[in-house]
Scaffold this active site. Structure first.
Site, PDB file in Angstrom:
ATOM      1  N   GLU A 139       0.857  -1.192   0.000  1.00 38.52           N
ATOM      2  CA  GLU A 139       0.000   0.000   0.000  1.00 38.52           C
ATOM      3  C   GLU A 139       0.885   1.232   0.000  1.00 38.52           C
ATOM      4  OE1 GLU A 139      -2.986   0.207   3.104  1.00 38.52           O
ATOM      5  OE2 GLU A 139      -2.832   2.397   3.204  1.00 38.52           O
ATOM      6  N   GLU A 144      -2.848  11.189   2.422  1.00 39.73           N
ATOM      7  CA  GLU A 144      -3.835  10.768   3.420  1.00 39.73           C
ATOM      8  C   GLU A 144      -3.882  11.870   4.462  1.00 39.73           C
ATOM      9  OE1 GLU A 144      -4.861   6.861   6.186  1.00 39.73           O
ATOM     10  OE2 GLU A 144      -2.831   7.120   5.393  1.00 39.73           O
TER      11      GLU A 144
END
Length: 264
Positions: A139, A144
Protein backbone atom coordinates in the site's frame (compact mmCIF):
# COMPACT_ATOMS: atom_id res chain seq x y z
CA UNK A 1 -9.52 21.21 -16.02
CA UNK A 2 -11.43 23.58 -13.76
CA UNK A 3 -11.71 27.16 -14.98
CA UNK A 4 -9.16 29.46 -13.36
CA UNK A 5 -6.92 26.64 -12.17
CA UNK A 6 -3.50 26.75 -13.85
CA UNK A 7 -2.05 23.55 -15.21
CA UNK A 8 0.97 22.08 -13.46
CA UNK A 9 4.37 22.28 -15.08
CA UNK A 10 4.92 19.27 -17.30
CA UNK A 11 7.79 17.02 -16.13
CA UNK A 12 11.07 16.94 -18.05
CA UNK A 13 11.09 15.50 -21.55
CA UNK A 14 12.15 12.03 -20.42
CA UNK A 15 8.80 11.64 -18.64
CA UNK A 16 5.89 10.65 -20.92
CA UNK A 17 2.24 10.98 -19.95
CA UNK A 18 0.82 7.43 -20.13
CA UNK A 19 -2.61 7.94 -18.50
CA UNK A 20 -4.68 10.78 -17.11
CA UNK A 21 -8.17 11.79 -16.10
CA UNK A 22 -8.82 15.54 -16.28
CA UNK A 23 -12.50 15.20 -15.26
CA UNK A 24 -13.55 17.66 -17.98
CA UNK A 25 -16.88 15.97 -18.85
CA UNK A 26 -19.74 16.73 -16.49
CA UNK A 27 -21.60 13.75 -15.09
CA UNK A 28 -20.54 10.44 -13.57
CA UNK A 29 -16.81 9.58 -13.50
CA UNK A 30 -15.62 7.81 -16.66
CA UNK A 31 -16.39 4.07 -16.26
CA UNK A 32 -13.42 3.29 -18.51
CA UNK A 33 -11.19 4.71 -15.78
CA UNK A 34 -12.95 4.12 -12.46
CA UNK A 35 -14.89 1.50 -10.57
CA UNK A 36 -16.57 1.99 -7.19
CA UNK A 37 -16.33 0.37 -3.80
CA UNK A 38 -19.68 -0.20 -2.12
CA UNK A 39 -20.95 -0.48 1.42
CA UNK A 40 -18.94 -0.49 4.64
CA UNK A 41 -15.42 -1.42 3.53
CA UNK A 42 -12.52 -0.87 5.98
CA UNK A 43 -11.16 0.61 9.21
CA UNK A 44 -14.57 0.63 10.95
CA UNK A 45 -15.28 3.86 9.07
CA UNK A 46 -18.71 5.45 9.42
CA UNK A 47 -19.50 6.04 5.76
CA UNK A 48 -21.41 3.79 3.39
CA UNK A 49 -19.67 3.93 0.00
CA UNK A 50 -21.90 4.43 -3.05
CA UNK A 51 -21.42 5.78 -6.60
CA UNK A 52 -24.03 8.53 -6.10
CA UNK A 53 -21.55 10.55 -4.03
CA UNK A 54 -19.09 11.14 -6.89
CA UNK A 55 -19.63 13.38 -9.91
CA UNK A 56 -17.67 15.49 -12.37
CA UNK A 57 -18.61 19.16 -12.62
CA UNK A 58 -16.77 22.27 -13.75
CA UNK A 59 -13.57 20.39 -14.50
CA UNK A 60 -13.42 18.70 -11.10
CA UNK A 61 -14.14 15.29 -9.70
CA UNK A 62 -16.23 15.99 -6.60
CA UNK A 63 -16.33 13.25 -3.97
CA UNK A 64 -18.88 14.20 -1.35
CA UNK A 65 -19.58 12.81 2.09
CA UNK A 66 -23.04 13.42 3.49
CA UNK A 67 -24.76 12.92 6.80
CA UNK A 68 -27.88 10.95 5.97
CA UNK A 69 -29.61 8.22 7.91
CA UNK A 70 -31.18 5.11 6.44
CA UNK A 71 -31.36 1.37 7.17
CA UNK A 72 -28.24 -0.73 6.68
CA UNK A 73 -29.24 -3.45 4.16
CA UNK A 74 -26.59 -5.78 5.63
CA UNK A 75 -27.80 -5.40 9.23
CA UNK A 76 -27.91 -8.60 11.31
CA UNK A 77 -29.49 -8.07 14.76
CA UNK A 78 -27.21 -10.50 16.61
CA UNK A 79 -24.01 -9.67 14.76
CA UNK A 80 -20.87 -8.44 16.52
CA UNK A 81 -19.07 -7.50 13.28
CA UNK A 82 -18.88 -3.77 12.68
CA UNK A 83 -20.20 -4.00 9.12
CA UNK A 84 -23.35 -5.92 10.02
CA UNK A 85 -24.05 -4.86 13.63
CA UNK A 86 -24.96 -1.30 12.63
CA UNK A 87 -28.72 -0.98 12.16
CA UNK A 88 -28.39 2.32 10.32
CA UNK A 89 -26.15 4.09 7.83
CA UNK A 90 -25.39 7.58 9.18
CA UNK A 91 -22.97 8.85 6.52
CA UNK A 92 -22.43 8.21 2.80
CA UNK A 93 -19.42 8.89 0.59
CA UNK A 94 -17.60 7.46 -2.44
CA UNK A 95 -14.43 5.50 -3.17
CA UNK A 96 -13.14 5.20 -6.74
CA UNK A 97 -10.45 2.82 -7.96
CA UNK A 98 -8.79 1.77 -11.21
CA UNK A 99 -8.55 -1.90 -10.23
CA UNK A 100 -8.88 -4.26 -13.24
CA UNK A 101 -8.95 -1.21 -15.54
CA UNK A 102 -5.54 0.48 -15.20
CA UNK A 103 -2.39 -0.45 -13.34
CA UNK A 104 1.25 0.65 -13.46
CA UNK A 105 4.66 -0.40 -12.21
CA UNK A 106 6.90 2.61 -11.52
CA UNK A 107 6.40 6.17 -12.67
CA UNK A 108 5.35 9.61 -11.55
CA UNK A 109 1.82 9.77 -10.15
CA UNK A 110 0.22 13.19 -9.61
CA UNK A 111 -3.07 14.39 -8.16
CA UNK A 112 -4.09 18.02 -7.88
CA UNK A 113 -6.83 18.46 -5.34
CA UNK A 114 -8.39 20.32 -2.46
CA UNK A 115 -9.16 18.48 0.76
CA UNK A 116 -11.55 19.19 3.62
CA UNK A 117 -9.51 19.20 6.82
CA UNK A 118 -12.31 19.51 9.37
CA UNK A 119 -12.82 17.08 12.25
CA UNK A 120 -13.68 13.52 11.26
CA UNK A 121 -12.85 13.89 7.55
CA UNK A 122 -10.39 11.36 6.07
CA UNK A 123 -9.55 11.83 2.35
CA UNK A 124 -6.94 9.73 0.55
CA UNK A 125 -5.15 9.23 -2.78
CA UNK A 126 -3.36 5.90 -2.67
CA UNK A 127 -2.36 2.66 -4.39
CA UNK A 128 -2.58 -1.07 -3.79
CA UNK A 129 -0.61 -3.87 -5.46
CA UNK A 130 -2.49 -6.14 -7.83
CA UNK A 131 -1.33 -9.46 -6.32
CA UNK A 132 -1.55 -10.71 -2.76
CA UNK A 133 -3.75 -9.90 0.20
CA UNK A 134 -3.22 -6.80 2.33
CA UNK A 135 -0.62 -5.78 3.39
CA UNK A 136 1.58 -8.20 1.44
CA UNK A 137 0.29 -6.67 -1.79
CA UNK A 138 1.75 -3.30 -0.75
CA UNK A 139 0.00 0.00 0.00
CA UNK A 140 1.25 3.48 -0.86
CA UNK A 141 -0.55 6.48 0.62
CA UNK A 142 0.44 9.38 -1.62
CA UNK A 143 -2.02 11.61 0.22
CA UNK A 144 -3.84 10.77 3.42
CA UNK A 145 -5.22 13.28 5.89
CA UNK A 146 -6.78 13.08 9.32
CA UNK A 147 -6.68 14.88 12.67
CA UNK A 148 -4.58 17.83 11.52
CA UNK A 149 -1.91 15.71 9.85
CA UNK A 150 -0.89 14.95 6.25
CA UNK A 151 0.41 11.39 6.00
CA UNK A 152 2.74 9.93 3.38
CA UNK A 153 3.06 6.18 3.89
CA UNK A 154 4.01 2.80 2.53
CA UNK A 155 3.01 -0.56 4.03
CA UNK A 156 4.14 -4.11 3.35
CA UNK A 157 3.86 -7.53 4.94
CA UNK A 158 5.27 -8.86 8.20
CA UNK A 159 5.46 -12.46 9.37
CA UNK A 160 2.00 -12.01 10.95
CA UNK A 161 -1.05 -12.24 8.69
CA UNK A 162 -2.83 -8.92 8.07
CA UNK A 163 -0.22 -7.01 10.08
CA UNK A 164 1.74 -4.34 8.23
CA UNK A 165 5.21 -2.90 8.46
CA UNK A 166 5.01 0.84 7.87
CA UNK A 167 7.17 3.67 6.65
CA UNK A 168 5.14 6.65 7.86
CA UNK A 169 5.51 10.40 8.11
CA UNK A 170 2.98 12.77 9.64
CA UNK A 171 3.25 16.43 8.67
CA UNK A 172 1.12 18.88 10.71
CA UNK A 173 -0.86 21.29 8.59
CA UNK A 174 0.41 24.01 10.92
CA UNK A 175 3.92 23.44 9.53
CA UNK A 176 2.86 25.07 6.24
CA UNK A 177 2.32 28.41 8.03
CA UNK A 178 -0.71 29.18 5.88
CA UNK A 179 -4.06 29.83 7.54
CA UNK A 180 -5.77 29.33 4.16
CA UNK A 181 -3.93 26.12 3.20
CA UNK A 182 -7.07 23.99 3.33
CA UNK A 183 -8.94 26.35 1.00
CA UNK A 184 -6.37 25.92 -1.78
CA UNK A 185 -5.54 23.27 -4.35
CA UNK A 186 -2.29 21.36 -3.88
CA UNK A 187 -0.31 18.83 -5.95
CA UNK A 188 0.54 15.48 -4.40
CA UNK A 189 3.15 13.41 -6.21
CA UNK A 190 4.83 10.04 -6.04
CA UNK A 191 8.07 9.27 -7.88
CA UNK A 192 8.52 5.49 -7.83
CA UNK A 193 11.27 3.38 -9.35
CA UNK A 194 12.84 0.00 -8.56
CA UNK A 195 14.90 1.48 -5.71
CA UNK A 196 12.84 4.19 -4.00
CA UNK A 197 9.39 5.67 -3.49
CA UNK A 198 9.42 9.42 -2.87
CA UNK A 199 6.25 11.21 -1.79
CA UNK A 200 5.71 14.97 -2.13
CA UNK A 201 3.17 17.73 -1.68
CA UNK A 202 3.77 20.91 -3.73
CA UNK A 203 7.34 19.69 -4.38
CA UNK A 204 8.02 19.35 -0.63
CA UNK A 205 9.46 15.91 0.06
CA UNK A 206 7.47 14.18 2.79
CA UNK A 207 8.80 10.62 2.78
CA UNK A 208 11.44 8.47 1.08
CA UNK A 209 10.96 4.69 1.16
CA UNK A 210 13.98 2.47 0.46
CA UNK A 211 12.67 -0.55 -1.45
CA UNK A 212 15.61 -2.68 -0.41
CA UNK A 213 13.89 -2.77 3.01
CA UNK A 214 10.32 -3.58 1.94
CA UNK A 215 10.50 -7.32 1.24
CA UNK A 216 7.56 -9.12 2.84
CA UNK A 217 8.63 -11.02 5.97
CA UNK A 218 6.36 -14.00 5.27
CA UNK A 219 9.14 -16.05 3.71
CA UNK A 220 7.90 -15.48 0.16
CA UNK A 221 10.78 -13.17 -0.75
CA UNK A 222 8.34 -10.91 -2.57
CA UNK A 223 8.67 -7.14 -2.66
CA UNK A 224 5.17 -5.67 -3.15
CA UNK A 225 6.57 -2.47 -4.65
CA UNK A 226 8.08 -4.32 -7.58
CA UNK A 227 4.70 -5.18 -9.07
CA UNK A 228 1.94 -3.10 -10.70
CA UNK A 229 -0.37 -1.06 -8.49
CA UNK A 230 -3.78 0.48 -9.09
CA UNK A 231 -5.06 3.86 -7.84
CA UNK A 232 -7.75 4.76 -5.31
CA UNK A 233 -9.45 8.07 -4.48
CA UNK A 234 -11.78 8.09 -1.50
CA UNK A 235 -13.33 10.25 1.18
CA UNK A 236 -13.87 8.46 4.49
CA UNK A 237 -15.54 9.62 7.71
CA UNK A 238 -14.52 8.73 11.27
CA UNK A 239 -13.44 5.16 11.85
CA UNK A 240 -10.25 3.98 13.51
CA UNK A 241 -8.22 7.07 12.57
CA UNK A 242 -10.48 9.72 11.10
CA UNK A 243 -11.65 11.34 14.31
CA UNK A 244 -15.08 12.43 15.48
CA UNK A 245 -17.28 14.04 12.79
CA UNK A 246 -20.28 14.71 15.05
CA UNK A 247 -19.68 18.48 15.30
CA UNK A 248 -18.76 18.89 11.62
CA UNK A 249 -21.28 20.36 9.19
CA UNK A 250 -21.91 18.21 6.12
CA UNK A 251 -21.60 17.78 3.19
CA UNK A 252 -17.81 17.59 3.02
CA UNK A 253 -15.87 17.48 -0.23
CA UNK A 254 -12.67 16.10 -1.70
CA UNK A 255 -12.22 17.91 -5.03
CA UNK A 256 -9.81 16.53 -7.63
CA UNK A 257 -8.64 18.63 -10.58
CA UNK A 258 -6.72 15.83 -12.30
CA UNK A 259 -4.88 12.54 -11.85
CA UNK A 260 -1.89 11.91 -14.13
CA UNK A 261 0.59 9.07 -14.54
CA UNK A 262 3.95 9.56 -16.25
CA UNK A 263 6.63 7.00 -17.02
CA UNK A 264 10.19 7.34 -18.31
Amino acid sequence: MAVGIPRAVRPAADWKLVWADEFDTDGPPDPKNWRFERGFVRNEELQWYQPDNARCAGGLLIIESRRERRPNPDYQPNSTHWKTSREFIDYTAASLLTRDLHQWQYGRFEMRGRIDTRAGIWPAFWTLGVEGEWPSNGEIDIMEYYRGMLLANAAWGTEKKWTAAWSTTKTPLSSFNDAEWSEKFHVWRMDWDKDFIRLYVDDRLLNTVDLSKTVNADGSGKNPFRQPHYLLLNLAVGGQNGGDPSATAFPARFEVDYVRVYQQ
